[in-house]
Enzyme design. Structure first.
Site, short mmCIF file in Angstrom:
data_model
loop_
_atom_site.label_atom_id
_atom_site.label_comp_id
_atom_site.label_asym_id
_atom_site.label_seq_id
_atom_site.Cartn_x
_atom_site.Cartn_y
_atom_site.Cartn_z
N HIS A 94 34.43 12.51 25.42
CA HIS A 94 33.83 12.76 26.72
C HIS A 94 32.47 13.43 26.56
CE1 HIS A 94 37.81 12.45 29.14
NE2 HIS A 94 37.13 11.32 29.15
N ASP A 135 30.89 15.60 28.20
CA ASP A 135 30.76 17.06 28.30
C ASP A 135 31.25 17.74 27.02
OD1 ASP A 135 33.34 16.24 28.97
OD2 ASP A 135 33.76 18.04 30.13
N GLU A 171 41.18 25.24 26.63
CA GLU A 171 40.56 24.86 27.90
C GLU A 171 41.44 25.39 29.02
OE1 GLU A 171 41.22 21.74 30.16
OE2 GLU A 171 42.66 20.63 28.96
N HIS A 190 36.14 26.45 29.39
CA HIS A 190 36.27 25.18 30.08
C HIS A 190 37.14 25.33 31.33
CE1 HIS A 190 37.01 20.87 30.69
NE2 HIS A 190 36.06 20.62 29.84
#
Lengths: 599, 635
Positions: free
Chosen positions: A70, A72, A203, A414
């Site tokens: 991903h 990000d 996260e 995150h």
């Protein structure tokens, strides 16, 4: 005292541009190198000047690890390696290595070709960057250098997503990247062994959410799509090309098959075919069911889902369209959204998290009038639905992972600050471990208390083990005495005798001799025997011997008797012991001074 | 440390290593050469075979290379190096009381499963009306003709396992990745390394902190499809167990591949068919890849290629999904994304077709002349039997042997007389003697253990001294049923000093760069991990029972050993400082005797000892003791 430092450059109390620096045992590691979807300026990328003001990062970083594809988490990679400058190893799994450059190229095209930005990384830079990538296999222990080792664990989330275990000496850190603790239609659940890291960096996207059962969410989703189709509406599902897209495709494909529906399902961009091909080749990364049946039926060959063409958007009648990107911030999904937004029969289903600043985020927050580029505004009349299908662990999942790995400290990234705060409280309460949630640029320092590995001589170890009785009893600790020899970097623990030998030292014998006068009207040998019986009754658990040469030995202490020439009853006891028996020797001399018990 | 050798077959090894209280089985290969003693199992009734005198066609019975050398239920783990070396797994894990774990890589497990399923399928689809076992009786066996009479240990020949046993055996497999470190009971760490021989094939490192055993089995340095061999991790082994060298030391695999292609083309051009008896995974991928490049140049574009096996489809499909385990070239193809093996394209363009058996679709699609890949390479069972019957009588056809496991003459025996041409191009990519000598020079193990066959030239080529291992020190040979004592002694064990204790240690420098510290600690041993912890402070002693306590509990820390010498002048000065002034010093042969006249005490000072003779004056004695100790090092 040794310590581990963690500094998020991105994803600190925020979602987007994940980039976390870890210093452990003198090694510096960068975990992920992502971009922020919500910004189009400098804030888009992590601030690498934190690492060094002047130029290249190679000297400051031992390695870079990318958890999954991903953007990000990997969107800033070519910028970091080619424009800021980094030539060291970049680790990622095979699927990530395969898919990451394609998404980067897409991202570059949108930014440079469509928005006309200059000073951005080029296709060549992406290629050069990927040349620095070293592929990681699951559970393989990769020795980055002599001291630093890393190991990847399965993280679910998307194809090829991994959690990494980083170890230097006896200190360790686990970084989860994004992960999912419940298996879904195409991926398995994240798993890690009880590796007891000093810090678990997790996260926390869904830190406060406890999601209801996946089955309910799926039924809800299908119901909504079905209803919309029935009344002739169009359904837009913004997704990223890989990941949730495949999950929802499998879901819709089976539903269409079962319900015998005819409305067309389209998948935008030319990526579909290619994306599904990756899933077929990396089938070992999917869940067990798909892996087991792939020879007979490959789940990624869809019958009902066709490629989308731009002109189809204006076709009359119901349809379902998967379009990229997933947060409605650019590209085809945004175009289709603009076209369909005016009709209340239509529907947009947001299947995942939307970063602040994106249109996706705005409409989810109920905004009904959107300012578009230029001065135009867009009235949003279509139905907006949110279904959490993004494969992040929820609060329950995060707690489950903590239980699996048993970390000594916890660090959240995150996620949004308020949600983190809540989870932090829960973690500290339930596990009584410290939980940190640094903001970007803020450093967390965790003191570690590693034990010192030494090499113990097997002879000494066996001797100590034997002292504890014939069978080792784990509950009964045994005492151990030895000498630690420190030479250069080696630490050896040996018995004192062996230490003398190895160091070439002579032993110095320290002995004591003590004469104790005693009145005892018996012959010398009888006195000796009386001493023997007296000590025998007094000292339990010691070896006491009466030797034929006229001595009594208590352990290694020698006792002799002689009588003076004048008085046969005045005896002289001669005690002799070495320094090693000092305590016993001194004790015996005091006992014997008191005389022998009367017969 | 001991090594029990259960198999004498150098390429199908089965050894058991006892190391630090763990019992580790290294591979369990299944020697199927005994099936050559049986008649082929035809798929359709064969009048010719059933009319052969004397013997009824029998079930393919299989020789299991093991003996009651040790109790199989005591085995803790089994390490598998490649899918050929796990075929005996059900015999070991089932019905023996085995409760341990089997470690293998994912391709090894998946392809191993396919090969076992294929074997079971081959056996079960031609059920036998009756089977005889009493011939295994020694008295009966003596009367039998031919090689059977001389076969050893026929009572160990067992019936083939069934699918249930396969499933149950494979359910014990735990998957591992290359260079993954697996802890066994905290005592030993094992780790598979790429061996370059087949998909997922591995060598193993078995080590503790101070000892390292390398197990090398079926390795290859040639560039074929698997990931290249990891040589550097084999370095610094104390013992290297070497098995699985090439069975065809004189046949060059590249040359054989060329010969294979040219013979194939020649036969097809002449209008004949080609039969390739082969295993369903392994070299066949390389053969197909070679043909892929060769087909067009040789004008074979229209010739059908058939791959017939119950697991043909699975084998071809599985080969495409193990990108992580492939060589670099093939890995990069997956990134495109394209299938790593070109046989995907052969299938797509209909040049290669695969069928589960000769029945069904195949009979309607079948066109001649053609090329057929099918098993089993022993020619005793599987679809190959049918093609032998079908094509054997025509001189136009050719059978090309590529697998090195069976003697092709023995394999062909029951089909004689035979008109079809026979070509023998065994392709064995495993290490040859030249390569292994280079490898061993590189990795420098202290000791090498290998099957005795490798320590002498092959029987048929006794003059070729280059076809054996010559090492210094000479390798330790093993044969079936030998038990070797491996030559190394464990001298050190890793223990961990907990931080609290580590902080309390006081090191003193005894020599430049060398410091020592005495350690008194509590040793905890749990899961084979040892930690040292500070001695807990004794609870306060109740004053009433003081004396008894002293005797019940010996002092925790014994007095250290002493080293060094007491210098006379300095010692005298120290005595003076403590008010002992009247000292008469007398010189002796080995040192001095100090007479403390006021106290009537003698101190004998020597190079390696001090003797204090002191009567009835405990305070003085302890003072003197402490003064002497000041000059000495304590260990």
């Amino acid at each position: 005292m040794p310590e581990i430092k963690v500094t998020p450059l991105g994803a600190g109390q925020d979602v987007g541009r994940s980039c976390i620096l870890v210093s452990i045992g003198g090694k510096n590691i960068m975990l992920d190198c992502g971009m922020h979807m919500g910004y189009n300026d400098d804030r888009r990328f992590p601030d690498f000047s934190y690492v060094t003001q002047n130029g290249r990062l190679t000297d400051f970083l031992d390695c870079v690890i990318i958890s999954h594809f991903h953007l990000d988490h990997c969107g800033a990679l070519p910028y970091m390696s080619e424009m800021v400058g980094y030539d060291g190893p970049i680790y990622m799994t095979h699927p990530t290595k395969a898919i990451c450059p394609i998404l980067l190229e897409d991202f570059r095209k949108i930014t440079v070709d469509k928005k006309g930005e200059t000073n951005f990384f080029t296709s060549q830079m992406i290629k050069d960057c990927m040349k620095k990538v070293v592929p990681l296999n699951l559970h393989q222990t990769v020795q980055v250098d002599d001291e630093l080792e890393i190991k990847a664990y399965y993280a679910g989330h998307v194809l090829g997503a991994a959690m990494v275990y980083i170890k230097v000496g006896s200190e360790s850190v686990v970084y989860t990247g994004d992960y999912n603790m419940t298996p879904d239609r195409h991926l398995g659940a994240a798993w890690i062994d009880k590796c007891r890291p000093d810090i678990l960096i997790s996260e926390s996207t869904y830190a406060t959410t406890i999601r209801d059962s996946k089955r309910c969410r799926e039924r809800d989703f299908l119901k909504k799509v079905h209803e919309s189709i029935e009344r002739g509406g169009k359904v837009l599902i913004p997704v990223f090309a890989l990941g949730r897209a495949q999950e929802l495709c499998i879901l819709l494909e089976t539903f269409w098959e079962r319900m015998n529906l005819k409305a067309p399902i389209y998948f935008s961009t030319g990526m579909t075919e290619k994306a599904n091909h990756y899933y077929k080749l990396f089938i070992t990364w999917t869940n067990q069911k798909i892996r087991k049946t792939f020879v007979q039926r490959n789940m990624f060959e869809f019958k009902h889902i066709k490629a989308f063409d731009r002109s189809y958007a204006d076709n009359p009648g119901p349809m379902v369209v998967f379009a990229t990107p997933g947060m409605l911030h650019a590209g085809q999904s945004l175009q289709i959204f603009k076209k369909w937004a005016g009709n209340e029969k239509n529907m947009v289903i947001m299947p995942g998290y939307c970063v602040q600043g994106t249109i996706g985020h705005k409409i989810l927050n109920g905004q009904r009038k959107l300012e578009m580029e230029g001065r135009a505004t867009l009235d949003v009349k279509l139905q907006v639905e949110y279904m959490s299908f993004s494969a992040h662990a929820d609060a329950k999942g995060i707690m489950q992972l903590i239980r699996m790995a048993e970390p000594r400290n916890m660090l959240l990234v995150h996620g949004e600050a308020a949600k983190m705060e809540f989870l932090k409280g829960k973690i500290e309460q339930e596990f009584s471990i410290d939980c940190y949630m640094p903001a970007n640029g803020e450093t967390v320092t965790v003191k570690t208390n590693p034990s010192v590995p030494v090499d113990m001589s097997v002879n000494l170890l066996k001797r100590e083990m034997a002292l504890g009785g014939p069978l080792p009893d784990p509950k009964k600790p045994r005492s151990m005495h030895g000498t630690l020899i420190m030479k250069e970097s080696s630490l050896k623990l040996v018995s004192s005798e062996q230490a003398l030998k190895e160091l070439g030292l002579n032993e110095h014998q320290l002995r004591f001799t003590c004469r104790v006068p005693l009145q005892d009207p018996h012959s010398d040998s009888e006195t000796l025997h009386r001493i023997y019986t007296h000590l025998k009754s007094l000292l339990k658990g010691y070896t006491i011997q009466h030797l034929p040469d006229g001595t009594v030995m208590v352990e290694s202490i020698v006792i002799k008797v002689s009588s003076s020439a004048e008085d046969a009853n005045a005896k002289i006891l001669l005690l002799s012991w070495s320094y090693q028996d000092e305590d016993l020797g001194s004790f015996l001399s005091s006992v014997l001074k008191k005389g022998l018990p009367k017969m | 440390m001991k090594l029990y050798c259960l198999s004498g077959h150098p390429t199908l090894p089965c050894n058991v290593l006892k190391f630090k209280s763990t019992t580790i089985m290294l591979d369990c290969g299944l020697d199927t050469t005994s099936v050559l003693n049986f008649l082929p199992l035809p798929l359709v009734h064969s009048p010719r075979l059933s009319k052969l005198p004397g013997w009824i066609s029998k079930d393919g019975t299989i020789n299991l290379e093991k003996k009651e050398l040790l109790d199989l239920s005591t085995i803790d783990v089994i390490l598998i190096s490649n899918y050929h070396c796990m075929m005996a797994l059900p015999y070991i894990t089932e019905h023996t009381g085995f409760t341990g774990t089997v470690y293998a890589t994912e391709p090894t497990l998946q392809i191993g499963r396919l090969l076992m399923e294929e074997l079971v399928n081959f056996m079960e689809r031609v059920p036998k009306a009756q089977s005889a076992t009493s011939w295994k009786n020694k008295d009966m066996q003596r009367l039998l003709p031919g090689p059977l009479k001389d076969a050893v240990d026929v009572w160990t020949w067992k019936r083939c396992y069934g699918i249930q046993e396969v499933n149950s055996a494979l359910s014990r497999v735990q998957l591992v990745g290359y260079s993954q470190k697996v802890e066994l009971f905290g005592a030993v760490q094992v780790s598979p390394l790429s061996s370059g021989y087949s998909l997922g094939s591995s060598n193993w490192i078995i080590q503790s902190h101070h000892e390292k055993v390398a197990y090398v089995s079926g390795s290859s340095l040639l560039t074929t499809h698997p990931q290249p061999m990891d040589q550097s991790s084999l370095k610094n082994s104390d013992v290297l167990i070497l098995t699985g060298l090439t069975q065809m030391p004189t046949a060059n695999p590249d040359g054989m591949l060329g010969e294979f292609c040219s013979n194939l083309a020649m036969t097809i051009r002449a209008g004949g068919n080609v039969l390739v008896p082969c295993y369903s995974s392994g070299v066949i991928y390389d053969l197909l890849e070679c043909l892929y490049q060769f087909i067009d140049s040789a004008n074979l574009g229209t010739t059908p290629f058939y791959f017939i096996s119950p697991v043909a489809n699975s084998s071809l499909e599985f080969s495409q999904i193990f990108a992580e385990w492939l060589c670099h070239n093939k890995q990069t193809k997956v990134y495109l994304p394209e299938p790593p093996f070109p046989h995907a394209e052969l299938i797509q363009t209909n040049k290669l077709k695969h069928y589960p058996s000769i029945h069904g679709d195949f009979s309607s699609d079948f066109r001649q002349p053609c090329v057929v890949f099918t098993g089993h390479p022993s020619l005793r069972f599987g679809d190959v039997v049918h093609f032998m019957e079908l094509w054997g009588k025509s001189g136009l056809n050719t059978i090309i042997f590529t697998e090195p496991d069976f003697s092709y003459l023995d394999a062909l025996a029951p089909y004689q007389p035979l008109a079809m041409k026979c070509v023998y191009c065994p392709i064995d990519t495993r290490l040859n003697f030249h390569q292994v000598a280079k490898l061993l020079k590189e990795v420098q193990p202290l000791h090498v253990v290998c099957p005795e066959q490798y320590t002498q030239p092959p029987m048929t080529q006794s003059h070729r001294s280059d076809l054996m291992l010559e090492l210094q020190p000479p390798p330790m040979p093993y044969r079936r049923c030998s038990v070797l004592n491996l030559p190394f002694r464990r001298r050190y064990e890793r223990v961990y000093i907990l931080p609290e204790l580590a902080h309390s240690l006081v090191p003193t420098e005894v020599k430049p760069g060398v410091s020592i510290a005495t350690v008194s600690a509590v040793l905890h041993s749990k899961d084979n991990k040892h930690t040292l912890q500070s001695v807990p402070k004794p609870p306060p002693v109740p004053p009433t029972k003081k004396r008894k306590r002293v005797m019940e509990e010996p002092p925790v820390a014994p007095k250290p050993l002493l080293s060094g010498a007491v210098p006379l002048e300095a010692f005298l000065a120290t005595l003076q400082m403590h008010g002992i002034t009247e000292v008469k010093v007398e010189e002796t042969a080995d040192g001095h005797i100090l007479h403390l006249q006021a106290e009537d005490t003698l101190i004998q000072l020597e190079e390696d000892g001090t003797h204090i003779v002191c009567d009835n004056n405990e305070p003085l004695r302890t003072t003197l003791r402490d003064l002497v100790l000041r000059f000495l090092q304590k260990l």
